[in-house]
Design an enzyme around this catalytic site. Structure first.
Site, PDB file in Angstrom:
ATOM      1  N   VAL A 231       2.346  -1.807   4.491  1.00 38.21           N
ATOM      2  CA  VAL A 231       2.023  -0.388   4.336  1.00 38.21           C
ATOM      3  C   VAL A 231       3.335   0.389   4.343  1.00 38.21           C
ATOM      4  O   VAL A 231       4.158   0.215   5.246  1.00 38.21           O
ATOM      5  CB  VAL A 231       1.128   0.081   5.505  1.00 38.21           C
ATOM      6  N   CYS A 232       3.537   1.246   3.358  1.00 38.80           N
ATOM      7  CA  CYS A 232       4.782   2.016   3.288  1.00 38.80           C
ATOM      8  C   CYS A 232       4.893   2.980   4.464  1.00 38.80           C
ATOM      9  O   CYS A 232       3.992   3.780   4.716  1.00 38.80           O
ATOM     10  CB  CYS A 232       4.841   2.820   1.993  1.00 38.80           C
ATOM     11  N   ILE A 233       6.000   2.906   5.159  1.00 39.47           N
ATOM     12  CA  ILE A 233       6.137   3.703   6.386  1.00 39.47           C
ATOM     13  C   ILE A 233       6.152   5.201   6.115  1.00 39.47           C
ATOM     14  O   ILE A 233       5.496   5.974   6.819  1.00 39.47           O
ATOM     15  CB  ILE A 233       7.380   3.258   7.198  1.00 39.47           C
TER      16      ILE A 233
ATOM     17  N   ALA B 237       2.719   6.285   5.112  1.00 34.29           N
ATOM     18  CA  ALA B 237       1.808   6.138   6.252  1.00 34.29           C
ATOM     19  C   ALA B 237       2.011   7.255   7.269  1.00 34.29           C
ATOM     20  O   ALA B 237       1.045   7.808   7.803  1.00 34.29           O
ATOM     21  CB  ALA B 237       2.017   4.780   6.911  1.00 34.29           C
TER      22      ALA B 237
ATOM     23  N   PHE C 149       0.846  -1.192   0.000  1.00 39.39           N
ATOM     24  CA  PHE C 149       0.000   0.000   0.000  1.00 39.39           C
ATOM     25  C   PHE C 149       0.879   1.238   0.000  1.00 39.39           C
ATOM     26  O   PHE C 149       1.708   1.416   0.901  1.00 39.39           O
ATOM     27  CB  PHE C 149      -0.924  -0.006   1.223  1.00 39.39           C
TER      28      PHE C 149
END
Lengths: 130, 130
Positions: A77-79, A82, A39
């Protein structure tokens, strides 16, 4: 075939997350493997546990949680994306001094390296977005 | 001189192409695409970039962003060379449509027709489009 999916658009606003979900379901039903869903951009918003869509609408996050749990899909989820958008797990919330965390079960926060790895490991990496 | 840790066993190398189609500001696609490009290069993959449609504005010289309160990240494109990202392609028709020429761009690129770009895309393992 081993698939990786990249989702670049936000839930409800855009159909990308839904299309990726339907693709994943169909691929698994045909005996393929969905190795990882990554994501990115506004797609990270699909990982929030705090969304409360109307009763007669689909709950996109819950759909993914169920599919991922049943099929052991790695949901990343891409940090960086995010953090910009306020999607936090317990550790990040604590580290950043925020009041709470909102990431749904089965999703995990990690780096873009996971996307590149999916590109290397999978037979196909499919992008869902504009 | 190569450092000893630089010639270790090599992992699989795939051909990754990033297609940049959006203007640098107005949406976050260009900035977040650049992050993926840098990480992919860090994984020692074969990376190439395409700029087409409004994406050609990403590498236009003389960007001044003070008025919109955004960081001007265009110098990063000049730093790509340091990450061994040297294959930059620009869609000729997109330049023409916008009254731009190669001289307006802040990095060295190869200008290709859409047909030539299509051929190049055919040779890739993974294409991500932002």
């Amino acid at each position: 075939m081993k698939y990786g999916l990249l989702i670049n658009e936000g839930p409800y606003q855009h159909q990308a997350v839904d299309s990726a979900y339907q693709f994943a379901k169909a691929a698994i039903a045909k005996g393929h493997e969905v190795f990882r869903v990554f994501f990115y951009h506004d797609g990270v918003n699909a990982a929030t546990d705090f969304a409360v869509p109307p009763q007669d609408d689909r709950n996109i996050t819950q759909q993914w949680v169920k599919l991922a749990e049943e099929n052991n899909i790695d949901m990343v989820v891409c940090i960086a994306a995010a953090q910009r958008r306020g999607i936090l797990d317990v550790n990040e919330a604590e580290r950043q001094g925020k009041r709470g965390d909102n990431i749904a079960p089965v999703f995990r926060i990690s780096g873009l390296g996971q996307l590149v790895e999916a590109g290397i490991e999978c037979d196909r990496l499919l992008t869902f977005g504009d | 001189m190569a450092e000893p840790w630089e010639d270790e066993v090599e992992g699989p190398v795939k051909k990754f192409m990033f297609v940049n189609r959006k203007a640098p500001y107005g949406t976050i696609y260009a900035l977040e695409s650049l992050e993926v490009v840098l990480i992919t290069a860090a994984f020692d993959q074969d990376v190439s970039l395409v700029f087409s449609d409004d994406g050609v504005y990403q590498i236009k010289k003389g960007q001044v962003t003070d008025g919109i309160g955004m960081k001007n990240f265009s110098p990063t494109y000049r730093a790509l060379e340091g990450y061994d990202v040297e294959k930059l392609y620009v869609d000729k028709e997109s330049l023409d449509e916008r009254g731009l020429t190669e001289d307006d761009l802040l990095v060295d690129v190869e200008v290709l027709s859409r047909a030539e770009l299509g051929k190049l895309m055919d040779e890739q393992d993974t294409i991500m489009s932002f």
